[in-house]
Design a protein around this motif. Structure first.
Motif, PDB file in Angstrom:
ATOM      1  N   ARG A 194       1.407   4.120  -3.021  1.00  0.00           N
ATOM      2  CA  ARG A 194       1.207   5.636  -2.887  1.00  0.00           C
ATOM      3  C   ARG A 194       2.625   6.296  -3.337  1.00  0.00           C
ATOM      4  NH1 ARG A 194      -1.562   9.477   1.771  1.00  0.00           N
ATOM      5  NH2 ARG A 194      -0.889  11.353   0.401  1.00  0.00           N
ATOM      6  N   GLU A 205       0.687  -1.311   0.061  1.00  0.00           N
ATOM      7  CA  GLU A 205      -0.087  -0.001   0.016  1.00  0.00           C
ATOM      8  C   GLU A 205       0.921   1.098   0.155  1.00  0.00           C
ATOM      9  OE1 GLU A 205      -2.397  -3.254   2.280  1.00  0.00           O
ATOM     10  OE2 GLU A 205      -0.271  -2.606   1.983  1.00  0.00           O
ATOM     11  N   TYR A 223      -3.699   1.994  -5.254  1.00  0.00           N
ATOM     12  CA  TYR A 223      -3.738   3.462  -4.401  1.00  0.00           C
ATOM     13  C   TYR A 223      -4.279   4.343  -5.552  1.00  0.00           C
ATOM     14  CZ  TYR A 223      -2.668   8.063  -2.923  1.00  0.00           C
ATOM     15  OH  TYR A 223      -2.845   9.488  -2.659  1.00  0.00           O
TER      16      TYR A 223
END
Length: 117
Positions: free
Chosen positions: A83, A79, A107
């Motif tokens: 990003r 995750e 993301y």
């Protein structure tokens, strides 16, 4: 609106700092599949949203065959990596990071962006 995607395979290792006991706290590697989604209302002076080679250099060129704990200033979960990649590329609106078969993190810079492409 113009849209492009770039899919890359990146070999890399990481170890996670977790609030619970897990084997993922040990250094281990994956062949990550990263897909970067970019868009632009207007094409650049070269007639592109973004050059595919620039995407590859920015992401694959930096991360491939590296220890993500050494390369990135955060806990390198899929995750967080997604990003970080999105933040590196101005035209990027969405990133998918697959660390293994069946484990994918996505993301999106905006909730509305997750439904596009």
């Amino acid at each position: 609106m113009y849209y492009v995607t770039k899919r890359m395979e990146i070999a890399g290792s990481h170890r996670l700092n977790l609030s619970y006991e897990s084997r993922c706290e040990n250094l281990h590697g994956h062949n990550w599949i990263v897909t970067v989604y970019c868009r632009a209302r207007e094409l650049n002076q070269d007639g592109m949203v973004v050059d595919f080679k620039h995407l590859k250099d920015k992401v694959h060129g930096y991360l491939d065959h590296g220890n993500f704990n050494d390369l990135l200033p955060f806990n390198p979960t899929a995750e967080n990596i997604a990003r970080w990649i999105a933040d590196q590329i101005p035209e990027c609106y969405k990133v998918s990071v697959q660390e293994s078969e069946g484990n994918v993190a996505i993301y999106c810079k905006d909730d509305d962006d997750c439904g596009v492409i």
